[in-house]
Motif scaffolding. Structure first.
Motif, PDB file in Angstrom:
ATOM      1  N   THR A   1     -63.386 -15.238  64.447  1.00  0.00           N
ATOM      2  CA  THR A   1     -62.946 -16.296  65.349  1.00  0.00           C
ATOM      3  C   THR A   1     -61.920 -15.794  66.362  1.00  0.00           C
ATOM      4  OG1 THR A   1     -61.298 -16.942  63.700  1.00  0.00           O
ATOM      5  CG2 THR A   1     -63.364 -18.138  63.680  1.00  0.00           C
TER       6      THR A   1
ATOM      7  N   GLY B   1     -59.275 -23.031  74.159  1.00  0.00           N
ATOM      8  CA  GLY B   1     -58.884 -22.116  73.096  1.00  0.00           C
ATOM      9  C   GLY B   1     -57.761 -22.691  72.270  1.00  0.00           C
ATOM     10  N   SER B   2     -57.242 -23.811  72.696  1.00  0.00           N
ATOM     11  CA  SER B   2     -56.259 -24.532  71.882  1.00  0.00           C
ATOM     12  C   SER B   2     -55.235 -23.586  71.305  1.00  0.00           C
ATOM     13  CB  SER B   2     -56.957 -25.253  70.739  1.00  0.00           C
ATOM     14  OG  SER B   2     -58.111 -25.880  71.178  1.00  0.00           O
TER      15      SER B   2
ATOM     16  N   ALA C   1     -51.001 -23.805  68.649  1.00  0.00           N
ATOM     17  CA  ALA C   1     -50.496 -23.702  67.279  1.00  0.00           C
ATOM     18  C   ALA C   1     -50.516 -22.237  66.841  1.00  0.00           C
ATOM     19  CB  ALA C   1     -51.318 -24.578  66.342  1.00  0.00           C
TER      20      ALA C   1
ATOM     21  N   VAL D   1     -51.592 -22.695  62.054  1.00  0.00           N
ATOM     22  CA  VAL D   1     -52.650 -23.623  61.640  1.00  0.00           C
ATOM     23  C   VAL D   1     -52.874 -23.620  60.135  1.00  0.00           C
ATOM     24  CG1 VAL D   1     -53.956 -23.720  63.778  1.00  0.00           C
ATOM     25  CG2 VAL D   1     -54.449 -21.919  62.150  1.00  0.00           C
ATOM     26  N   ALA D   2     -52.539 -22.501  59.482  1.00  0.00           N
ATOM     27  CA  ALA D   2     -52.749 -22.449  58.040  1.00  0.00           C
ATOM     28  C   ALA D   2     -51.763 -23.387  57.358  1.00  0.00           C
ATOM     29  CB  ALA D   2     -52.561 -21.021  57.525  1.00  0.00           C
ATOM     30  N   ASN D   3     -52.119 -23.834  56.165  1.00  0.00           N
ATOM     31  CA  ASN D   3     -51.271 -24.752  55.411  1.00  0.00           C
ATOM     32  C   ASN D   3     -50.340 -24.039  54.442  1.00  0.00           C
ATOM     33  OD1 ASN D   3     -52.279 -27.865  55.722  1.00  0.00           O
ATOM     34  ND2 ASN D   3     -53.898 -26.407  56.197  1.00  0.00           N
ATOM     35  N   ALA D   4     -50.481 -22.728  54.329  1.00  0.00           N
ATOM     36  CA  ALA D   4     -49.740 -21.992  53.305  1.00  0.00           C
ATOM     37  C   ALA D   4     -48.235 -22.193  53.452  1.00  0.00           C
ATOM     38  CB  ALA D   4     -50.085 -20.506  53.363  1.00  0.00           C
ATOM     39  N   ARG D   5     -47.606 -22.612  52.404  1.00  0.00           N
ATOM     40  CA  ARG D   5     -46.144 -22.807  52.273  1.00  0.00           C
ATOM     41  C   ARG D   5     -45.598 -23.937  53.130  1.00  0.00           C
ATOM     42  NH1 ARG D   5     -47.302 -17.800  52.916  1.00  0.00           N
ATOM     43  NH2 ARG D   5     -46.618 -17.789  55.061  1.00  0.00           N
TER      44      ARG D   5
ATOM     45  N   LYS E   1     -46.389 -26.826  56.557  1.00  0.00           N
ATOM     46  CA  LYS E   1     -47.481 -27.533  57.215  1.00  0.00           C
ATOM     47  C   LYS E   1     -47.840 -26.893  58.556  1.00  0.00           C
ATOM     48  CE  LYS E   1     -46.758 -32.024  55.149  1.00  0.00           C
ATOM     49  NZ  LYS E   1     -46.535 -33.455  55.362  1.00  0.00           N
ATOM     50  N   PRO E   2     -49.073 -27.113  58.979  1.00  0.00           N
ATOM     51  CA  PRO E   2     -49.452 -26.655  60.321  1.00  0.00           C
ATOM     52  C   PRO E   2     -48.524 -27.278  61.358  1.00  0.00           C
ATOM     53  CG  PRO E   2     -51.383 -27.479  59.140  1.00  0.00           C
ATOM     54  CD  PRO E   2     -50.180 -27.816  58.305  1.00  0.00           C
ATOM     55  N   THR E   3     -48.245 -26.545  62.401  1.00  0.00           N
ATOM     56  CA  THR E   3     -47.332 -27.088  63.411  1.00  0.00           C
ATOM     57  C   THR E   3     -47.611 -26.440  64.774  1.00  0.00           C
ATOM     58  OG1 THR E   3     -44.994 -27.396  63.963  1.00  0.00           O
ATOM     59  CG2 THR E   3     -45.539 -25.383  62.815  1.00  0.00           C
ATOM     60  N   PHE E   4     -47.287 -27.171  65.815  1.00  0.00           N
ATOM     61  CA  PHE E   4     -47.444 -26.609  67.152  1.00  0.00           C
ATOM     62  C   PHE E   4     -46.329 -25.604  67.451  1.00  0.00           C
ATOM     63  CE2 PHE E   4     -49.840 -30.588  68.271  1.00  0.00           C
ATOM     64  CZ  PHE E   4     -51.022 -29.939  68.576  1.00  0.00           C
TER      65      PHE E   4
ATOM     66  N   GLU F   1     -42.673 -14.137  55.669  1.00  0.00           N
ATOM     67  CA  GLU F   1     -42.316 -15.299  56.485  1.00  0.00           C
ATOM     68  C   GLU F   1     -43.034 -15.281  57.831  1.00  0.00           C
ATOM     69  OE1 GLU F   1     -37.773 -16.977  55.713  1.00  0.00           O
ATOM     70  OE2 GLU F   1     -38.045 -15.257  56.997  1.00  0.00           O
TER      71      GLU F   1
END
Ligand code: HEM
Ligand code: SF4
Ligand code: SF4
Ligand code: SF4
Ligand code: SF4
Lengths: 406, 362
Positions: free
Chosen positions: B90, B180-181, B184, B271-275, B277-280, B317
């Protein structure tokens, strides 16, 4: 390798350096395609002028389709005649972006014969893009691709080409078959992709787990993300192996967002009822931890880029559903849900209003009612703090009723 | 729905080729059966299946815009090492999928001989996803491929290595349409206009639908106005946020401007949820000039962010987590980027981003 017939001192600089050079790629294509040679000249002009040299829009397309071909006309056809018309075809990619050398070579031949010998592998939506053809070549280009098994993708106010992560094809974390559902939905909604009738674009993307390698939650109106419901599978022997390599408490347990893990006496335990399936621990110890066995998917809705009312991420619409069972039923649940969402959007949306913006405008509660989903606490970060509740009913005292009637 | 045209059957609405026909046999056999994976070295990983089969992946950076001969080159490599199969990611990387471990090194040699880097895994800088830019789009405030090339040349070692605290995802969009957004990403670079569109008053009526042009503006800056007896629009300079959306619906409102187009840098999205939340991504630098062909100001700003992150972040991190831990004031202090009025969100719901507490790392 000969360069371009144009003088391109600025672009020439970008042929240097360690990273592969797109300018060299343009020049390679230009060896066979005079119009791509002119594209290089036009780009150099932009590098000089600090401004794009493309006209706004312009028509291009193939019969019976309102999407899939994006017309591009330059503003300097006198100097760069090859760029007068230099259109793009969006070619629906193969799910998971898998190809054979045979099919790639045939695409390359089509691209040389009917376009500028230039591709994007891939566009950000996921289509293969073939660049650099004229309107009069569009039909033959399209049909050559179609004979090879490729159709056009979406563009404009249509369903955009759905796309997915590599999923079960090469990822142990896929909770459902991302390739299968993406392929199935794409076939189901051919008409919605090729003949734009929506208020605006609609994007569907499928990720196999919350790592979301396809960035669905940030850029697709409908994001389908695999999750599991039961317990993370733990292999304690492998945990012990990882313990030799790094500090499990520090790097895994303490970073769990819900503090639902414990590592004492060399044993890892998880309170799965508090796990939010964030994937961190599994990502950190892929040999030791695996998603559970009760697999399904979560649906988020409404993500989009800034236009028009500001950027949005998708919020949870369906916290969990058994997509693997739905697969056996040709995804009836999913397709019904999508249809309800589109019906609502069709009825209440305005021109160029994405579904996320419409939901914001009418209120999530009203949207849920319309598509017949129950409000659930998983959908919100927290319940409302402000008391401005739009109660939809109130009680009326009997006398009042009588006096009104009287 | 085949449609008969001049005696030949015209093919339409067939959808994509069936992916099953393009999966390498080892993948077909082990579809959904993968047990785990390991990264063997930067850019190379192995997936191990329940069946004990092993699949090796070699990840290769590409330019996204490629020639037909490039496609032939990679096809030849796929024939030689991968039974004729390959895939893309991707993020515009190529992936060669090998069932023989002994093929890894010879393949890498050939890939590198063609000038393509192997990497983009684990704690690396991934390939920069990007848009069309001056090369092929009329609304672009900058070139996409050029900035990306300049950046990747500069930060090449981060792609082929794994020496960053965690993965860094960088993305580029040449205007606020953000094809292409990109918004995030750990580092997002966005083409910015800074001046309201020019109203080509004489042409508005012929080229545009005035009501939809007015409706396209997020801040109600476009208003109807009769100019020289012709229906047209005017733009309220005080309101305009230079988004270019009115231009998207009305070609008579061009917004590109050589003096004022430039680039902004946003940081700390994921975009990943690990640890977490997704955020801009959030604004770090509101505007930098277009300075082709190498965009040195952009490179310097990205270098500043990457170095501060490398020095300051703990292992594992992401940029967002690092900034969250140290706080935004320190981010601006360390990087030396000026915090200005523009950094405070004044768009819809922008107020929600204020600090409603006494928390401050003083
Ligand atoms: C004529 C001008 C434009 C050009 C040349 C252009 C080009 C592209 C291309 C080539 C793609 C990738 C498509 C694919 O893979 O199928 C794309 C995706 C996208 N475009 Fe545009 N675009 C234009 C206008 C716009 C506008 C007006 C918007 C406004 C909102 C927009 C928003 C997007 C977004 C958000 C994506 C990415 C979607 C995703 O990642 O799924 N584009 N654009
Ligand atoms: S989203 Fe999850 S399942 Fe899909 S490729 Fe990424 S890690 Fe694997
Ligand atoms: S997946 Fe995330 S929330 Fe669940 S146990 Fe692992 S780290 Fe914690
Ligand atoms: S981001 Fe803007 S300028 Fe760049 S390709 Fe998309 S619409 Fe064009
Ligand atoms: S550029 Fe954007 S903000 Fe400015 S007038 Fe046009 S639509 Fe409105």
């Amino acid at each position: 390798m000969a360069g371009t017939k144009h003088k391109t001192p600025l672009l020439d600089d970008l042929k240097e350096g360690k990273w592969p050079s797109f300018v060299k790629e343009l020049e390679r294509a230009a060896q066979k395609s005079p119009r791509t040679d002119d594209l290089i000249g036009l780009l150099e002009k932009s590098y000089r002028d600090h401004i794009p040299h493309w006209k706004h829009g312009g028509m291009a397309g193939v019969k019976g389709y309102g999407a899939g071909i994006v017309g591009r006309f330059s503003d300097s056809p006198e100097d760069f005649p090859g760029t007068q018309e230099y259109h793009t075809a969006r070619i629906n990619q193969i799910e998971g972006f898998f190809y054979t050398s045979d099919v790639l070579r045939k695409l390359a031949d089509i691209c040389d014969e009917h376009a500028g010998g230039l591709f994007n592998f891939h566009g950000s939506t996921g289509d293969i893009q073939i660049l650099g053809f004229k309107q009069k070549e569009a039909e033959e280009l399209f049909q050559k691709c179609a004979q090879l098994g490729f159709d056009l993708g979406g563009s404009g106010s249509a369903l955009r080409t759905p796309s997915c992560c590599v999923g079960p094809a090469r990822c142990e974390w896929a909770n459902y078959d991302t390739l299968h559902v993406t392929d199935n939905l794409t076939r189901e909604f051919q008409n919605e992709m090729h003949r734009p009738t929506f208020n605006y674009k609609f994007k569907i993307k499928c990720a196999g787990c919350p790592n979301d390698c396809i960035a669905s939650g940030a850029r697709s109106d409908l994001s389908i993300v695999g999750v599991w419901k039961d317990n993370i599978r733990i292999d304690q022997d492998q945990v012990a192996e990882y313990a030799k390599k790094f500090d499990i408490k520090k790097y895994v347990v303490d970073k769990c967002p819900t503090h639902c893990m414990d590592y004492t006496d060399d044993k890892l335990t998880i309170d799965d009822s508090n796990c939010v399936k964030c994937m961190h621990c599994i990502n950190s110890m892929p040999k030791a931890l695996r998603p559970g066995l009760q697999k399904g998917a979560q649906i988020r809705i409404g993500a989009k880029v800034p236009m028009v009312q500001g950027p949005r991420l998708g919020f949870i619409l369906v916290p969990f559903y058994d997509i693997n069972k739905d697969k056996e039923e040709d995804y009836t649940f999913l397709k019904d849900l999508i249809q309800k969402i589109w019906d609502f959007w069709d009825e209440y949306g305005t021109s160029r209003e994405r579904i996320g913006e419409l939901i914001q405008r009418v209120g999530v509660g009203n949207f849920l009612e319309a598509i017949e989903l129950e409000p659930l606490p998983e959908m919100v970060e927290h319940p409302r703090a402000n008391p401005f509740i739009k109660f939809e009913e109130y009680l009326v005292a009997d006398e009042e009723e009588e006096s009104k009637e009287g | 729905m085949p449609d008969v045209d001049k005696g030949t059957v015209r093919i339409t609405d067939i959808g994509p080729p069936n992916y099953e026909n393009f999966l390498p046999p080892i993948i077909k056999k082990n579809y959904g059966k993968w047990l785990y994976h390991e990264i063997l070295k930067p850019g190379v990983m192995v997936h191990v299946s329940e069946t004990k089969d092993k699949l090796y992946t070699v990840r290769v950076g590409s330019t996204r815009i490629v020639s037909s001969d490039f496609v032939r080159d990679i096809s030849n490599l796929a024939d030689k090492y991968c039974n004729g199969y390959l895939r893309f990611t991707t993020r515009n990387n190529l992936e060669f999928l090998l069932d023989k471990e002994e093929n890894i090194e010879p393949l890498i040699k050939e890939v590198q001989a063609l000038g393509f880097p192997v990497g983009g895994m684990d704690h690396s800088l991934g390939n920069i996803v990007h848009t069309q830019g001056w090369l092929h789009c009329h609304t672009s405030a900058s070139d996409a491929s050029g900035v990306v090339k300049a950046l990747m040349d500069e930060f090449y070692d981060y792609f082929v290595g794994d020496k960053l605290p965690a993965k860094v995802r960088m993305a580029f969009a040449c205007c606020l349409n953000m094809c292409g957004s990109v918004g995030a990403s750990d580092i997002a670079i966005v083409g910015m206009h800074r001046r309201p569109p020019t109203v080509m008053a004489d042409r508005v009526k012929d080229l545009c639908e005035i009501p939809s042009t007015i409706a396209a503006c997020p801040v109600d800056a476009v208003r109807p106005k009769t100019i020289n007896g012709k229906p047209s629009v005017e733009i309220d300079e005080d309101r305009c946020v230079f988004c270019g959306n009115c231009y998207t619906v009305c070609p008579a409102l061009p917004i590109a401007d050589p003096l004022n187009d430039g680039l902004a840098i946003f940081v700390g999205g994921k975009v990943a949820n690990a640890r977490t939340k997704p955020t801009f991504s959030k604004l770090a630098v509101p505007w930098l000039p277009n300075n082709p062909p190498r965009w040195p100001e952009v490179i310097e700003a990205v270098r500043t962010i990457l170095e501060a992150y490398k020095d300051g972040a703990r292992r594992g991190e992401r940029v967002s987590e690092w900034i969250e831990r140290i706080g935004w004031p320190k981010f601006f202090k360390i990087t030396g980027f000026e915090f200005t009025k523009y950094h405070i969100d004044d768009f819809r719901l922008g107020e929600a981003t204020m600090n409603y507490s006494n928390y401050a790392r003083l």
